[in-house]
Motif scaffolding. Structure first.
Motif, mmCIF file in Angstrom:
data_model
loop_
_atom_site.group_PDB
_atom_site.id
_atom_site.type_symbol
_atom_site.label_atom_id
_atom_site.label_comp_id
_atom_site.label_asym_id
_atom_site.label_seq_id
_atom_site.Cartn_x
_atom_site.Cartn_y
_atom_site.Cartn_z
ATOM 1 N N ILE A 11 0.834 -1.207 0.000
ATOM 2 C CA ILE A 11 0.000 0.000 0.000
ATOM 3 C C ILE A 11 0.864 1.250 0.000
ATOM 4 N N THR A 12 1.932 1.261 0.785
ATOM 5 C CA THR A 12 2.841 2.411 0.861
ATOM 6 C C THR A 12 3.489 2.678 -0.485
ATOM 7 N N ILE A 13 3.946 1.652 -1.158
ATOM 8 C CA ILE A 13 4.566 1.806 -2.481
ATOM 9 C C ILE A 13 3.547 2.337 -3.481
ATOM 10 N N ASP A 14 2.329 1.807 -3.431
ATOM 11 C CA ASP A 14 1.281 2.251 -4.356
ATOM 12 C C ASP A 14 0.979 3.740 -4.165
ATOM 13 N N GLN A 15 0.919 4.150 -2.905
ATOM 14 C CA GLN A 15 0.658 5.560 -2.621
ATOM 15 C C GLN A 15 1.786 6.445 -3.162
ATOM 16 N N GLU A 16 3.024 5.975 -2.977
ATOM 17 C CA GLU A 16 4.183 6.741 -3.456
ATOM 18 C C GLU A 16 4.168 6.856 -4.972
ATOM 19 N N VAL A 17 3.788 5.770 -5.634
ATOM 20 C CA VAL A 17 3.708 5.780 -7.096
ATOM 21 C C VAL A 17 2.674 6.792 -7.570
ATOM 22 N N GLU A 18 1.517 6.837 -6.899
ATOM 23 C CA GLU A 18 0.472 7.795 -7.268
ATOM 24 C C GLU A 18 0.958 9.235 -7.076
ATOM 25 N N THR A 19 1.680 9.457 -5.975
ATOM 26 C CA THR A 19 2.242 10.788 -5.716
ATOM 27 C C THR A 19 3.239 11.174 -6.812
ATOM 28 N N MET A 20 4.068 10.220 -7.199
ATOM 29 C CA MET A 20 5.059 10.471 -8.253
ATOM 30 C C MET A 20 4.381 10.782 -9.581
ATOM 31 N N LYS A 21 3.294 10.066 -9.874
ATOM 32 C CA LYS A 21 2.570 10.304 -11.127
ATOM 33 C C LYS A 21 1.990 11.716 -11.161
ATOM 34 N N LYS A 22 1.449 12.155 -10.017
ATOM 35 C CA LYS A 22 0.902 13.512 -9.947
ATOM 36 C C LYS A 22 2.000 14.559 -10.150
ATOM 37 N N LYS A 25 3.060 15.264 -13.627
ATOM 38 C CA LYS A 25 2.139 16.082 -14.411
ATOM 39 C C LYS A 25 2.176 17.559 -14.014
ATOM 40 N N GLU A 26 2.813 17.879 -12.878
ATOM 41 C CA GLU A 26 2.870 19.262 -12.425
ATOM 42 C C GLU A 26 3.883 20.058 -13.254
ATOM 43 N N ALA A 27 3.500 21.268 -13.622
ATOM 44 C CA ALA A 27 4.389 22.126 -14.409
ATOM 45 C C ALA A 27 5.423 22.775 -13.495
ATOM 46 N N PRO A 28 6.672 22.898 -13.939
ATOM 47 C CA PRO A 28 7.696 23.589 -13.141
ATOM 48 C C PRO A 28 7.288 25.037 -12.880
ATOM 49 N N LYS A 29 7.613 25.547 -11.696
ATOM 50 C CA LYS A 29 7.254 26.915 -11.332
ATOM 51 C C LYS A 29 8.456 27.834 -11.239
ATOM 52 N N LEU A 30 9.595 27.295 -10.806
ATOM 53 C CA LEU A 30 10.783 28.134 -10.635
ATOM 54 C C LEU A 30 11.467 28.436 -11.962
ATOM 55 N N LEU A 31 11.341 27.534 -12.912
ATOM 56 C CA LEU A 31 11.830 27.757 -14.277
ATOM 57 C C LEU A 31 10.822 27.115 -15.214
#
Length: 457
Positions: A11-22, A25-31
């Motif tokens: 379950i912990t690995i699955d949660q981490e994978v979902e976090t990584m996937k999100k 998809k996030e756009a860089p903000k600092l550059l």
């Protein structure tokens, strides 16, 4: 391992994978991923450059634009921006909502001009642009005497404010887009004033960099991405065949590394030049070019290196550093200031080199000791990306290095440097030549006398 522990682990690995996937998809903000576009021209200075000179890029008394917005250390001048805005509104009868709507309509263009995400809503962004833009325009107008300034205005009466203000307005992190300034200038322009915004800007900075009016007139209608870029461009000769951007297919070099040509036959003379003192021993002469329009106009002909005089002071040092940071970050521009600094860094390796250029009136040193000037140019040019094959001085690099190869003028220059560097050395050399000459004459006299006696027999 117990079964329930293994399930928790999964379950912990699955949660981490979902976090990584999100996060993927996030756009860089600092550059921003769009920071390489032509429209993006205002950058946060990379930490690698900040470490060379921490004070060069940080505003000291005024914040312009979003990068240092809200800094409490800059609040004193921030308060005066509202007074300048009131002056303009009162004089022109323009309404605040009119200004806000004009600038608000440019929101997307404004955001695209910055390399990092601006954490302000639409109204706050428009308010900041109006406040900062009107402050700048009113400042230029008051200094240019297009509009009256209060006789006791501390902005103009306190001697310490002006030099700090001028340096702050040319810092890369302290910019707003030039099109914002143009729009605010146009909508607040009075009919009896025909000055361009560009001419007012050049006149404003001419208090620090004194240039003839005919030079300023050449740039009275030119544009830039922002104040720093516009002022930088006013030193670049538009007629010069200068490359508009660095080629991504060419290798960059640091100050101490030259990368050979990958395709063309390498030109072994296309390399960095020797310091000034060594060039002198190779027969090169130095002279200040007082007729040049720009400090960039360096020429070499028949052993004479003509370099425009420059006053090295806090203003120029900050200007060079911020121009170089801009040229390092912005792909779509020439790298002329970087080239100039690298060239001067080559010439001024030690305090003796600086002293030589000062003696020839090329450097007017208001910066510090000769050692400090040499240190400045060596440090700022050390780790910048510089393409030896793609810059406006590349032909001059070749010509200088060709001239310094072995030849009669090099040998003669070395002889003069060795034997005529001081009056005592010259006297010693003269005495040695006289003794040698007398010895030769004595030998000739002996030989002639011998053959004469032999002939008489």
């Amino acid at each position: 391992m117990p079964k329930n522990m293994n399930q928790n682990h999964v379950i912990t690995i699955d949660q981490e994978v979902e976090t990584m996937k999100k996060q993927m998809k996030e756009a860089p903000k600092l550059l921003l991923k769009s920071a390489g576009k032509n429209s993006c021209s205002i950058f946060r200075v990379p930490q690698s450059l900040v470490e060379i000179n921490k004070e060069a890029y940080r505003p000291r008394i005024v914040s312009i634009g979003p990068c240092h917005y809200g800094n409490k250390d800059l609040a004193m001048i921030q308060e005066h921006k509202w007074r300048f805005l009131d002056d303009m509104i009162t004089r022109t009868n323009k309404q605040l909502d009119f200004l806000m709507k004009n600038i608000g309509s440019m929101e997307n263009r404004i955001r695209d001009s910055y390399s990092e995400s601006i954490d302000l809503g639409s109204n706050d962004l428009a308010k900041m642009m109006v406040l900062d833009g009107v402050f700048l325009i009113e400042l230029f107008r008051k200094v240019g005497k297009l509009v009256p300034a209060h006789q006791d205005d501390p902005i103009f009466k306190m001697a310490w404010i002006s030099p700090f203000l001028m340096r702050d307005l040319l810092r890369i992190e302290n910019q707003i887009p030039f099109f914002v300034l143009q729009k605010l200038y146009e909508v607040s322009k009075q009919e009896d004033h025909d000055c361009t915004l560009q001419s007012l800007i050049l006149e404003f900075f001419n208090y620090m960099v004194d240039r003839p009016q005919e030079v300023l007139k050449k740039y009275a209608n030119h544009d830039g991405k922002h104040l720093l870029d516009f002022f930088r461009k006013s030193f670049i000769n538009n007629n010069r065949d200068s490359v508009t951007r660095s080629s991504v297919n060419r290798s960059s070099i640091s100050r101490n590394l030259v990368v050979p040509e990958a395709i063309d036959k390498p030109n072994h003379s296309l390399k960095l030049i020797k310091p000034a003192t060594k060039l002198v021993t190779a027969g090169v002469k130095f002279k200040a070019n007082h007729q040049a329009d720009s400090f960039l106009d360096i020429k070499f002909q028949d052993g004479l290196l003509l370099i425009p005089q420059i006053n090295m002071d806090d203003f120029y040092s900050a200007f060079f550093l911020n121009c170089m940071a801009f040229e390092q970050c912005y792909f779509h521009c020439t790298k002329d200031i970087t080239t100039y600094v690298v060239f001067m860094g080559c010439l001024m390796n030690t305090s003796a080199d600086v002293s030589l250029l000062s003696h020839n009136k090329i450097i007017e040193n208001y910066f510090g000791t000769d050692k400090e000037v040499a240190k400045f140019f060596n440090e700022v040019g050390k780790d910048v990306a510089f393409d030896i094959k793609n810059n406006y001085l590349k032909d001059l690099f070749v010509e200088l290095n060709e001239y310094c190869k072995n030849g009669w003028h090099v040998n003669w220059a070395g002889f003069k440097h060795t034997y005529f560097a001081s009056p005592w050395a010259a006297v010693s050399a003269f005495a040695a030549v006289m003794l040698l000459s007398l010895a030769v004459l004595q030998t000739l006299y002996t030989v002639i006398s011998y053959y004469k006696k032999d002939g008489d027999k």
